[in-house]
Design a protein around this motif. Structure first.
Motif: not given
Ligand SMILES: Nc1ncnc2c1ncn2[C@@H]1O[C@H](COP(=O)(O)OP(=O)(O)OP(=O)(O)O)[C@@H](O)[C@H]1O
Length: 657
Positions: A531-550
């Motif tokens: 039910v919460f799967r959409w939250i990481p998809k719209v989380s600016m923190i998640r995409w920034a963290f992901q980009a930083l890690c990549i």
């Protein structure tokens, strides 16, 4: 090629999470020790004031330790300073090396409290009073040095690590340089019967990993790394099926027979488990009912005072029935309480002097009052500076992702609601349109919005020792800048929705906290409930963290020094569930999120434009009479038609605006 230590140590992060509660040293060996090939761990160390006292060794052997406790009482005071609840009443007993002592009793009888007292880990409380004598090898506990392990009811592990990785990390952080850790871990795995699942991940409720019994044995293995002399286990069989419970207890029994002093609490074991106990302590309602050898001798004692265990009955069940208070009716309660009081009195009258005789004088002379504060955590083996560097690197990328966003958000939500009121008034006057206003605001603020994340990146990037190439630094700066814009845009939306500055200041950080939690560091997408799967998809923190890690990991090769080391950056990304994504995709998604929030801001500002009550449009009375005559309608019908037409026209105006 670089070492993994130069980058976010995801594995170490996991390991540190595991051992952050306790990291232990490695103390010199002693001559008169019982040999034990595998053990080398400790959770707590009792304060050491005399060098000649017992010390644990470091060469895989265990110093034999006798623990004795006399007249331990623990009470909780009420507000008036009177004795409120008694947790433990005058409890005495002893635990010896090479023997497994089981503390049994009904729920609430004080088993956990006593184990906490003996392990020196009773949570401190102003209302609590703890008295009695605790001796280690005949010396007051304050002057003794021995290592203890405490296997708690709940098993805390990093779920994505394998059993071997978990142990290797704990060994890496706790053992000295001169120890062959690979061999050490192999031995531990073999010893605790974990060889078959060494390569299996620990797992959690969502991702299936090792079984509950294996998890408990892994907990014990982690505790054994620093060779504890005394092992405490609080209800180690709770939540396990009969077979697994048996295996865990067998492990504890073997450890006892290898020279450890093992003390465990257990609720109501089945017969085959009861048969493994060497010694038994029965507690009920905080009082001592029996302390002595388990098995036949315990049954003989109770028979001698008139309570014979029927044949073919599990002694553990017999004891449970004998010492429990029956609350079913007031009469039953009175009878069972009376029986319990008589059992407690009888045992206190018969308690064997010889049980404590050897160390009696030491106990009497010491006058030591047991305090939970007399135990301290052992200093970490890993140096302070290394710990600091490990923790700094681990924390850096998430800090970058969170702080940049939070700073941009806070700045905007604090200022924008006030500005909004002014803008709305100006727009009411028809001074300007919404789109030119928003565009001008965006362009004017862009340099300031970008300045903070750029300065932040410039200062922190070299400090944290991330990949030292200029292109990666530039990309990182770009990522945090886009993220700052996204956060700022979200701040504008919050400011556009919230009725006051105060409401905006409360709402903005709350939404951001949700994005942080689902930002990929605490919870990654795979572990997020559906039910919460959409939250990481719209989380600016998640995409920034992901980009930083990549940006940091892609293309890196690591020196594989340990079995748990990853070999390249791609593997490290896999660990974070970022393996299949690209930097471009992450930045694009961040950009889309920023645009989405800008659009929402526009939408809400437009929708929330102040509206004022208008007069209804009615023609002059003379004109109305003439027009109604000409149209062939009555005056009132004609007036209604005009009003409807005026309203429709106003609606059209509104829509076109
Ligand atoms: N800090 C505390 N404050 C208030 N009451 C406490 C505290 N610690 C323990 N107790 C109470 O003391 C009693 C003994 O608790 P304890 O946890 O030691 O029992 P136990 O035998 O381990 O029980 P169980 O088998 O259910 O875990 C219980 O009634 C418990 O509620």
């Amino acid at each position: 090629m670089e070492g993994i230590g130069q980058h976010i140590p995801t594995l170490l992060a996991a390991g540190l999470a595991l051992v952050s509660l306790r990291i232990y040293p490695y103390s010199p060996s002693s001559e008169n020790s019982v040999h034990h090939e595998h053990a080398k761990a400790t959770i707590t160390e009792i304060e050491d004031e005399n060098d000649d006292l017992d010390t644990d060794n470091t060469d895989g052997s265990v110093k034999p330790v006798v623990v004795q406790w006399r007249n331990i009482s623990c009470v909780l005071m009420d507000k008036a300073g009177e004795v409120g609840k008694t947790l433990l009443k005058n409890i005495s007993g002893e635990a010896k090396p090479g023997r497994l002592l089981a503390i049994m009793g009904p729920s609430g009888s004080g088993k956990t409290s006593l184990i906490n007292v003996l392990a020196g880990q009773l949570p401190a409380s102003k209302q609590m009073r703890l008295n009695g004598h605790l001796l280690v090898n005949g010396r007051p506990v304050k002057n003794a040095k021995h290592t203890v392990a405490y296997v708690r009811q709940e098993d805390l592990f990093f779920s994505q690590l394998t059993v071997r990785e978990t142990l290797s990390l704990a060994a890496e952080l706790q053992l000295g340089k001169d120890v062959d850790k690979e061999k050490y871990v192999d031995d531990l795995l073999k010893r605790l019967g974990l060889g078959g699942c060494a390569g299996t991940i620990v797992g959690d409720k969502k991702v299936r990993g090792i079984s509950g019994g294996e998890k408990k044995r892994l907990s014990i293995a982690c505790e054994l790394i620093a060779s504890p002399s005394v092992i405490f286990a609080d209800e180690p069989t709770t939540g396990l099926d009969a077979f697994q419970a048996e295996q865990v207890m067998e492990t504890l029994r073997e450890l006892a027979h290898d020279g450890h002093t093992v003390i465990c609490s257990i609720h109501q074991p089945r017969g085959s488990i009861y048969a493994k106990f060497d010694d038994l302590m029965l507690l009920s309602n905080g009082s001592l009912v029996y302390m002595g050898p388990a098995g036949e001798k315990a049954l003989t004692y109770f028979e001698s005072i008139g309570y014979k265990c029927p044949e073919h009955v599990n002694p553990a069940e017999f004891f449970a029935d004998l010492i429990s208070i029956d609350y079913s009716t007031p009469e039953r309660e009175e009878i069972t309480r009376g029986k319990l009081a008589s059992l407690v009195n009888t045992f206190s009258g018969r308690i064997s002097e010889s049980l404590y005789g050897k160390y009696e004088s030491a106990a009497d002379n010491s006058g030591v009052v047991v305090r939970s504060s007399s135990v301290k955590l052992v200093r970490p083996h890993v140096g302070w500076w290394k710990q600091f560097r490990i923790l700094l690197r681990r924390a850096w990328l998430q800090v970058a992702a969170v702080n940049t966003a939070m700073a941009a958000l806070t700045k905007t939500v604090n200022v924008f609601p006030k500005e909004r009121t002014i803008v709305q008034q100006e727009r009411t006057k028809g001074s300007y349109g919404l789109i030119p206003y928003l565009l001008s605001k965006l362009v004017a603020e862009a340099p300031i919005s970008a300045a903070f994340p750029l300065a932040f990146a410039a200062v922190v990037y070299p400090m944290t020792g991330l990949h030292p190439t200029f292109s990666r630094f530039l990309r990182l700066s770009g990522i945090v800048t886009v993220e700052a814009f996204a956060a700022s845009a979200m701040g504008l939306t919050v400011g556009a929705i919230a009725p006051t500055s105060e409401a905006a200041s409360a709402l903005g950080p709350s939404i951001m906290t949700v994005f942080i939690v689902f930002g990929g560091y605490y919870v990654n997408e795979e572990n997020t409930p559906l039910v919460f799967r959409w939250i990481p998809k719209v989380s600016m923190i998640r995409w920034a963290f992901q980009a930083l890690c990549i940006n940091e990991f892609t293309g890196l090769k690591f020196l594989k020094e340990k079995s748990f080391d990853v070999e390249n950056g791609e593997q490290a990304l896999d660990r974070l569930s970022f393996g299949k994504s690209s930097l471009r995709e992450a930045i694009l998604q961040e950009g889309r999120i920023a645009l989405f929030w800008y659009y929402l801001t526009y939408f809400f500002l437009k929708r929330n434009k102040p509206r004022y009550q208008k007069f209804e449009a009615l023609p002059h009375p003379t004109a109305l009479a003439e027009c109604s005559r000409a149209s062939g309608k009555s005056e009132s019908d004609f007036a209604e038609d005009i009003t409807d037409a005026a309203n429709a026209s106003a609606d059209e105006d509104q829509a076109s605006e």
